[in-house]
Design an enzyme around this catalytic site. Structure first.
Site, PDB file in Angstrom:
ATOM      1  N   GLY A 432       0.795  -0.910  -0.281  1.00  0.00           N
ATOM      2  CA  GLY A 432      -0.446   0.126  -0.102  1.00  0.00           C
ATOM      3  C   GLY A 432       0.389   1.354   0.135  1.00  0.00           C
ATOM      4  N   GLY A 434       1.141   5.545   1.302  1.00  0.00           N
ATOM      5  CA  GLY A 434       0.394   5.692   2.995  1.00  0.00           C
ATOM      6  C   GLY A 434       0.604   7.547   2.091  1.00  0.00           C
ATOM      7  N   GLY A 435       0.578   8.161   3.178  1.00  0.00           N
ATOM      8  CA  GLY A 435       1.169   9.933   3.312  1.00  0.00           C
ATOM      9  C   GLY A 435       2.170   9.839   2.663  1.00  0.00           C
ATOM     10  CB  VAL A 439       4.037  -0.840   3.617  1.00  0.00           C
ATOM     11  CG1 VAL A 439       4.427  -1.545   3.416  1.00  0.00           C
ATOM     12  CG2 VAL A 439       3.944   0.763   4.583  1.00  0.00           C
ATOM     13  CE  LYS A 453       7.092   5.095   7.723  1.00  0.00           C
ATOM     14  NZ  LYS A 453       6.483   5.496   8.639  1.00  0.00           N
ATOM     15  CG  ASP A 550      -0.920  10.786  15.369  1.00  0.00           C
ATOM     16  OD1 ASP A 550      -1.654  10.923  15.569  1.00  0.00           O
ATOM     17  OD2 ASP A 550      -0.228  10.405  14.776  1.00  0.00           O
TER      18      ASP A 550
END
Ligand code: NAG
Ligand code: NAG
Ligand code: NAG
Ligand code: NAG
Ligand code: NAG
Ligand code: NAG
Ligand code: NAG
Ligand code: NAG
Ligand code: NAG
Length: 747
Positions: A432, A434-435, A439, A453, A550
């Site tokens: 996937g 991400g921001g 990954v 990552k 977070d």
């Protein structure tokens, strides 16, 4: 684009070089199949061809090859004109004879040059690339020819003494020149004198006249004596196909231009020529001679490290955002933006000095093992060492040495290991995006599956976060905290290697389409208990308390058994034991951010409690923490939830499945707990330990006694991702909706 002048020049040079290369490369296929393409080392491209096989050349364009000399000599089909070079741009360079007129010992001898009548051949003297030149000090030279109408031209050259000569200058003193008209297909050269060279015979007994390639002759005073015994000079012929214009011949039987080429009229006489259309190159006279140039696909000549886009006739090389392009060793390379390097270097200068020796030793060790690998490998190594430094290798070393013994389980992977594990970062391995990172699924030699990552770019804050994450995660060993297996600093961007938790994020299971209400009440309770347990552990049981900072549903990963893993420690903080609060830059995710922390910048463990309270509410209601799709008073889940409880409407906003499966008592207790977690005053919130105990108590109560298991025995399974397209990486990398607010100043 940070281009400097020199770099631009280098790039230009590279491009020119490329064009030259591509021209030579295009020479590979130059004749019809089965035809000889060379005489000696001169290439004979179609429409020319060697005599012997008339299907190898177009009419009258045969070339004979005489092997009696070495190297062999080429002649036009007329048999007398020696060919030096053939160009598909419409020219043939020939070795052409000269005319002379001599007065030695009072006897006149001469040879007046006559150019074969070429009217039936496709050759014409180039008016633009030739000049008519005469050498002598008592010389009158004429050229009489026919370019249709009869034409006569000429020039006069005089001089009194050798001293009056200017070397290299052909302006009437010792040498004269004139241009020639278009269309000359036949001519004669006639030389005469005024005084039979009487007064100047000592240094100039002869006159010479010739048509010559513009750049093929420079006048020299010494040529006045005997012209260095030369009998030939290079000249240029224009050639063309046939006698007709493009309009007349196009789409006809005999059209010479192949695919992807266009026709243009010859400029010097009748006939036409062909040229590959833009973006194509090769021999336009062959049926499929013009080939598409895909510069980007050409690995051998690849000068673009960035994003290569093939354009017609060229290519566009651009660098991804966050990098700038620079020409290094003839290649356009994408270099991460410079502020990173400088900022890191400056900030950690002190550490650099302190670590200098230790690192020196390290590099020496690694370096010596790399010595075997030759120059190229050494260069690579240097690059890697550079990356290692740039990527915070020193910072990490420092952090590691500060906390001796705690990071042994964290492995530093090499770039090769990870390349192998991810099949060279193959597209199919992407779990996937991400921001700000990708990954990949990696398979280690021992068949363990890991998540790799790879951040997109490196800037200062990210380096810090990266090191932070490595250091923090390496302290933690908890079954509900994602396990960091290692990292790699040798690549351009640092890489983190995690255990592979492959069932998506909690957010995905609660909110994503098709998954709404997919989690049972029991699973929800389990996830809440496990997350609370993990946070309580972080706050109190770890060797140094850690504030996650977070907590949100996208940062809670689930495995195939829906066991929770808290992840993304990029923003986390270690709290020294003698301090209970820290002043930091406010950082977190809107919707989960503790308002007290937001206002005061005072970070305490209670900020995590607040965020966890929001996660509880999400689990209960199935609503997002912050949604602009909801009416204004309901946008913020925390306010919406608390006000619903006040108004005794709690069960109206809960998810149906929760209401159906959970006991009212349980639900109310969790809701009450969530409400306490989000109290505005942090001191009034329960500690994470209390929260964990309470949730766990409820969870145990809800479980059937025989299911009760010893959680320590639950093995972490590293398994196949069930559906990679389904996979949400935000858990490893969740800064998409993350805010960093510089309200409180630094630490
Ligand atoms: C002449 O050239 C053609 C190819 O254009 C080839 O097929 C043929 O065999 C050649 N003939 C001879 C006698 O070499
Ligand atoms: C052609 O070959 C000869 C020797 O065979 C060599 O001296 C000469 O440089 C070559 N010319 C070109 C243009 O390659
Ligand atoms: C090749 O050149 C030699 C001398 O340069 C000449 O005697 C011979 O006739 C030529 N051969 C052909 C086939 O033209
Ligand atoms: C042109 O011809 C002359 C005389 O035959 C010869 O000496 C000279 O080398 C030739 N020039 C070239 C470039 O081959
Ligand atoms: C050369 O020109 C002179 C005078 O212009 C003329 O008398 C002579 O016949 C010409 N010779 C040739 C071979 O054309
Ligand atoms: C003539 O001179 C120019 C520059 O002065 C030079 O580039 C060129 O190569 C010379 N040509 C010959 C045939 O020597
Ligand atoms: C080519 O030449 C023909 C006849 O000379 C003329 O009619 C035509 O316009 C020319 N084409 C171009 C493209 O110049
Ligand atoms: C151009 O290419 C197409 C397909 O490759 C072919 O069918 C056609 O005959 C070619 N035309 C010429 C003039 O070679
Ligand atoms: C090259 O690509 C960049 C970025 O995609 C674009 O801004 C630029 O206009 C392109 N240049 C050309 C000549 O296509």
């Amino acid at each position: 684009m940070l281009f400097y002048k020199e770099e631009a020049m280098v790039l230009l040079w590279v491009l020119l070089h490329l064009i030259l290369l591509s021209l030579t490369a295009a020479h590979s296929q130059q004749t019809l199949p089965g035809c000889q393409d060379k005489c000696g080392n001169v290439t004979v491209p179609y429409p020319f061809g060697l005599v012997g096989n008339s299907s190898c050349y177009r009419p009258l364009m045969d070339i004979s090859c005489n092997y009696s000399s070495n190297p062999p000599k080429l002649f036009l089909s007329t048999g007398t004109v020696e060919v030096l070079e053939i160009s598909l741009l419409g020219q043939v360079r020939i070795n052409h004879s000269i005319a002379w007129d001599c007065y030695e010992d009072g006897v006149r001898t001469n040879r007046f040059d006559t150019w074969t009548n070429m009217f039936k051949y496709p050759y014409t003297f180039s008016d633009t690339l030739n000049r008519f030149i005469a050498i002598g000090c008592d010389t009158l030279a004429f050229i009489t020819g026919s370019n249709g109408p009869e034409y006569t031209g000429g020039c006069v050259s005089l001089c009194n003494s050798q001293e009056s000569i200017t070397e290299g200058s052909c302006s009437g003193i010792g040498c004269c020149e004139t241009s020639i008209p278009k269309g000359i297909k036949s001519f004669t050269v006639n030389i005469s004198s005024f005084h039979n060279h009487n007064r100047i015979r000592k240094f100039n007994p002869c006159s010479f006249a010739f048509i010559v390639d513009k750049d093929g002759y420079n006048f020299s005073g010494s040529d006045l004596l005997n012209f260095q015994g030369r009998t030939r000079v290079p000249a240029v012929l224009d050639w063309a196909i046939g006698e007709k214009s493009c309009e007349e011949v196009q789409r006809g039987e005999d059209y010479a231009c192949g695919n992807n080429s266009h026709c243009f009229n010859a400029t010097n006489g009748p006939g036409y020529l062909c040229r590959c259309i833009e973006g194509y190159q090769g021999n336009p006279y062959l049926p499929d001679g013009c080939q598409y140039i895909d510069e980007c696909a050409d690995k051998n000549r690849k000068v673009c490290e960035g994003i290569c886009t093939n354009t017609l006739g060229s290519y566009n090389c651009s660098c991804p955002p966050g990098t700038y392009d620079e020409v290094v060793q003839d290649k356009l390379r994408c270099i991460p933006s410079p502020p990173v390097i400088n900022a890191v270097k400056n900030r950690f200068l002190v550490w650099q000095v302190a670590l200098g020796m230790g690192l020196g030793l390290l590099f020496l060790l690694v370096g010596s093992s790399c010595l075997y690998w030759g120059v190229e490998k050494r260069r690579l190594f240097k690059l890697k060492a550079e990356f290692f430094q740039k990527n915070g290798g020193m910072l990490l070393q420092q952090q590691m040495s500060n906390r001796e013994g705690t990071v042994e389980s964290t492995k530093i992977f090499t770039a090769e290991e990870l390349e192998k594990a991810t099949n060279n970062y193959d597209e199919s391995r992407i779990l996937g995006r991400g921001g700000y990172g990708t990954v990949y699924k990696g398979i280690l030699p021992n068949d363990n599956i890991v998540a790799v990552k790879k951040s997109k770019l490196v800037d200062e804050t990210q380096i810090e976060q990266f090191i932070n994450e490595v250091v923090i995660l390496s302290q933690i060993n908890h079954r509900n905290v994602v396990k960091l297996l290692g990292c790699c600093l040798e690549t351009e961007v640092p890489l983190l290697i995690y255990e592979c938790v492959n069932n998506g994020t909690l957010f995905h299971h609660i909110h994503d389409e098709g998954h709404v209400a997919s989690l049972s009440w029991e699973t929800r309770l389990t996830i809440a208990a496990e997350t609370a347990g993990a946070l309580a552990y972080l706050h109190s049981a770890a060797s140094i308390p850690i504030i996650h900072r977070d907590i949100k549903s996208t940062n809670i990963l689930l495995d195939e058994n829906y066991r929770a893993r808290v992840s993304d420690f990029g923003a986390s903080r270690l709290v020294p034991l003698d301090q209970t609060q820290l002043t930091t830059l406010v950082q977190g995710t809107l919707g989960y951010l503790d308002p007290e922390y937001f206002q005061t910048s005072q970070l305490t463990e209670k900020s995590d409690v607040y965020s966890f309270g929001i996660v509880l509410m999400e689990l209960l209601t199935g609503k997002k923490a912050l949604s602009f799709e909801r009416p204004e008073q309901e946008r913020n889940l925390s306010m919406h939830f608390v006000s619903a409880m006040k108004q005794n409407r709690l069960f109206e906003i809960l998810e149906e499945r929760v209401v159906q499966e959970g006991s009212q008592e349980q639900i109310l207790e969790i809701a009450e707990l969530a409400k306490r977690c989000v109290r505005l005053n942090g001191d009034e919130r329960p500690t994470m330990k209390e929260v964990a105990m309470e949730v766990e108590g409820l969870w145990r109560l809800g479980k059937h006694p025989w299911v009760q298991q010893e959680p320590q025995e639950t093995e972490l399974l590293l398994g196949e991702p069930s559906d990679s397209s389904d996979y949400n990486t935000t858990g490893y990398d969740s800064l998409k909706d993350h805010v960093i607010l510089s309200l409180g100043g630094g630490r």
